[in-house]
Scaffold this active site. Structure first.
Site, mmCIF file in Angstrom:
data_model
loop_
_atom_site.group_PDB
_atom_site.id
_atom_site.type_symbol
_atom_site.label_atom_id
_atom_site.label_comp_id
_atom_site.label_asym_id
_atom_site.label_seq_id
_atom_site.Cartn_x
_atom_site.Cartn_y
_atom_site.Cartn_z
ATOM 1 N N GLY A 189 3.661 7.681 2.083
ATOM 2 C CA GLY A 189 4.379 6.839 1.131
ATOM 3 C C GLY A 189 4.751 7.551 -0.165
ATOM 4 C CD GLN B 26 5.185 4.853 4.778
ATOM 5 O OE1 GLN B 26 6.345 4.597 4.470
ATOM 6 N NE2 GLN B 26 4.767 6.113 4.879
ATOM 7 N N GLY C 275 0.847 -1.200 0.000
ATOM 8 C CA GLY C 275 0.000 0.000 0.000
ATOM 9 C C GLY C 275 0.877 1.242 0.000
ATOM 10 C CB SER D 18 -1.744 42.591 10.080
ATOM 11 O OG SER D 18 -2.712 42.011 10.955
ATOM 12 C CB SER E 61 -1.292 -5.356 -3.146
ATOM 13 O OG SER E 61 -2.035 -4.379 -2.498
ATOM 14 C CG HIS F 75 2.396 3.229 14.190
ATOM 15 N ND1 HIS F 75 2.874 4.166 15.084
ATOM 16 C CD2 HIS F 75 1.088 3.087 14.469
ATOM 17 C CE1 HIS F 75 1.869 4.566 15.857
ATOM 18 N NE2 HIS F 75 0.778 3.924 15.506
HETATM 19 P P1 NAD Z 1 -2.061 0.802 3.724
HETATM 20 O O1 NAD Z 1 -3.449 0.987 4.205
HETATM 21 O O2 NAD Z 1 -1.628 1.635 2.555
HETATM 22 O O3 NAD Z 1 -1.822 -0.738 3.369
HETATM 23 C C1 NAD Z 1 -2.614 -1.338 2.432
HETATM 24 C C2 NAD Z 1 -1.959 -2.640 2.015
HETATM 25 O O4 NAD Z 1 -2.028 -3.607 3.062
HETATM 26 C C3 NAD Z 1 -2.708 -3.242 0.834
HETATM 27 O O5 NAD Z 1 -2.123 -2.776 -0.335
HETATM 28 C C4 NAD Z 1 -2.530 -4.715 1.053
HETATM 29 O O6 NAD Z 1 -1.334 -5.090 0.412
HETATM 30 C C5 NAD Z 1 -2.309 -4.883 2.541
HETATM 31 N N1 NAD Z 1 -3.463 -5.435 3.311
HETATM 32 C C6 NAD Z 1 -4.575 -4.771 3.703
HETATM 33 N N2 NAD Z 1 -5.386 -5.578 4.412
HETATM 34 C C7 NAD Z 1 -4.758 -6.775 4.484
HETATM 35 C C8 NAD Z 1 -5.087 -8.023 5.087
HETATM 36 N N3 NAD Z 1 -6.229 -8.197 5.771
HETATM 37 N N4 NAD Z 1 -4.213 -9.033 4.948
HETATM 38 C C9 NAD Z 1 -3.059 -8.873 4.261
HETATM 39 N N5 NAD Z 1 -2.696 -7.720 3.676
HETATM 40 C C10 NAD Z 1 -3.525 -6.681 3.792
HETATM 41 O O7 NAD Z 1 -1.062 0.941 4.953
HETATM 42 P P2 NAD Z 1 -0.001 2.115 5.210
HETATM 43 O O8 NAD Z 1 -0.711 3.397 5.387
HETATM 44 O O9 NAD Z 1 1.099 1.995 4.220
HETATM 45 O O10 NAD Z 1 0.528 1.681 6.657
HETATM 46 C C11 NAD Z 1 1.431 0.613 6.833
HETATM 47 C C12 NAD Z 1 2.207 0.849 8.101
HETATM 48 O O11 NAD Z 1 2.990 2.025 7.961
HETATM 49 C C13 NAD Z 1 1.346 1.059 9.337
HETATM 50 O O12 NAD Z 1 1.993 0.466 10.434
HETATM 51 C C14 NAD Z 1 1.320 2.561 9.483
HETATM 52 O O13 NAD Z 1 1.093 3.004 10.811
HETATM 53 C C15 NAD Z 1 2.724 2.894 9.040
HETATM 54 N N6 NAD Z 1 2.906 4.273 8.573
HETATM 55 C C16 NAD Z 1 2.095 4.790 7.611
HETATM 56 C C17 NAD Z 1 2.298 6.068 7.137
HETATM 57 C C18 NAD Z 1 1.467 6.632 6.032
HETATM 58 O O14 NAD Z 1 1.722 7.754 5.640
HETATM 59 N N7 NAD Z 1 0.488 5.942 5.469
HETATM 60 C C19 NAD Z 1 3.351 6.851 7.661
HETATM 61 C C20 NAD Z 1 4.190 6.301 8.625
HETATM 62 C C21 NAD Z 1 3.951 5.007 9.075
#
Ligand code: NAD
Ligand code: MG
Length: 328
Positions: free
Chosen positions: A134, A28, A26, A252, A53, A108
């Site tokens: 990401g 990240q 996704g 201002s 994905s 995280h």
């Molecule tokens: P996301 O929501 O983008 O991840 C989606 C992906 O997770 C999908 O593409 C799929 O591959 C997978 N997925 C979803 N449900 C699933 C399931 N039930 N089983 C298996 N795979 C599954 O996630 P993200 O926002 O990239 O977050 C990932 C981690 O990174 C988290 O721990 C988040 O806290 C951390 N994080 C995110 C960000 C951000 O900007 N999004 C920033 C810093 C840290």
């Protein structure tokens, strides 16, 4: 002073015999996988078979496996699926396939800090958390720069956890911008606090309370929207770039005098007291228990708040004005 690590402090070679399985493609997952691959690391992906994905990662040239299979082939497992689904996926596919000396990596700390995932004691448990979404992680990397990242070590079984996590951070481009060490507890607690009190919770309620106050006093909602919401971006941009004192220099004198004297009446001691309570709920695990339970029972509270709050006048007015300004 806090030590900041840069590329020159970090040896990427220590990962040359490692295979990094990124779980999730996704926001990240995709960005970090692409950056690590471009940095020369051996990256594979662990995904749900047949999912969206899966197809995308294949098209972008990755070796893609089912999650358990990827874990079996890897020495470092980097879990980048949504935090709420991590415990179940860990339970089913990851935990039982871990071998001695592997590393389990997160972006995280929630699930480790609040024990939703309890790894065995024979692996390293590390975190590399880029401080940006990401898309930015990928975009800046391609431009030869990177977003800063936090690293943390919860468990150092191999004695090499620090070198490993620093190298992973460098591989996603963070060493070009700066890498700071934290702990799982500090990262998780401050992240939750920030989003609840300022970024997501505090700011939106401040906006709505001010908007309501003007509208209830008979002012036009469109005008209230501009003053209490739209212009916030301009101020935040100034603060982001120049700091708070720099922002004051760019508004201002009237705004500065009114702001410096009146702001403290809005964010007063009672607000600070409530902030302390919220922090305590985070640290004690009360918030985490509440949220895990809420998620497991299909989010009744969140769903009802969503349906109530989307009816607020500020949403209708906002939709119209954002269209008018071609913001969407
Ligand atoms: P996301 O929501 O983008 O991840 C989606 C992906 O997770 C999908 O593409 C799929 O591959 C997978 N997925 C979803 N449900 C699933 C399931 N039930 N089983 C298996 N795979 C599954 O996630 P993200 O926002 O990239 O977050 C990932 C981690 O990174 C988290 O721990 C988040 O806290 C951390 N994080 C995110 C960000 C951000 O900007 N999004 C920033 C810093 C840290
Ligand atoms: Mg957050």
């Amino acid at each position: 002073m806090t030590r900041i690590y840069y590329d020159k402090d970090i040896d990427l070679n220590i990962l040359k015999n490692e295979t990094i399985a990124i779980i999730g493609y996704g926001s990240q997952g995709r960005a970090q996988a692409l950056n690590m691959r471009d940095s020369g690391l051996n990256v594979i992906l662990g995904l749900r078979e047949g999912g969206k994905s899966w197809k995308k990662a294949k098209e972008e040239g990755f070796r893609v496996y089912k999650i358990d299979e990827a874990v079996k082939r890897a020495t470092i497992v980097h879990i980048l699926i949504p935090d709420q689904v991590q415990p179940e996926v860990y339970e089913k596919y990851i935990g039982k396939n871990l071998r001695e000396g592997m590393a389990l990596c997160f972006s995280h700390g929630f699930n480790i800090r609040f024990k939703q995932i309890v790894p065995p004691d024979f692996v390293d448990v590390i975190m590399v958390a880029p401080k940006g979404p990401g898309l930015m992680v990928r975009e800046l990397y391609k431009q030869g720069f990177g977003v800063p990242a936090l690293i943390a070590i919860e468990q150092d079984y191999t004695g090499k956890a620090k070198e490993r996590v620093l190298a992973l951070a460098k591989a996603i481009g963070a060493g070009r911008a700066g890498i700071i060490e934290t702990t799982f507890a500090e990262e998780t607690e401050t992240d939750l606090f920030g989003e609840q009190v300022v970024l997501c919770g505090g700011v939106t309620e401040l906006i709505k309370a001010a908007f309501d106050t003007l509208v209830e006093a008979g002012y036009q909602p469109e005008i209230a929207y501009f003053e209490c919401l739209h212009e916030l971006k301009l101020i935040v941009d100034l603060i982001y770039k120049y700091g708070i004192e720099g922002m004051w220099k760019n508004v201002s004198n009237t705004a500065e005098y009114g702001g410096r004297t009146r702001g403290k009446r809005i964010i007063n001691d009672s607000v600070k007291k409530e902030m302390k309570k919220i922090l305590e709920e985070i640290r004690s695990g009360k918030f985490a228990r509440e949220w895990v339970l809420e998620y497991k029972s299909n989010m009744p509270v969140l769903n009802s708040l969503r349906s109530i709050e989307k009816e607020h006048l500020i949403e209708k007015v906002g939709n119209k004005l954002r269209e008018m300004m071609k913001l969407k």
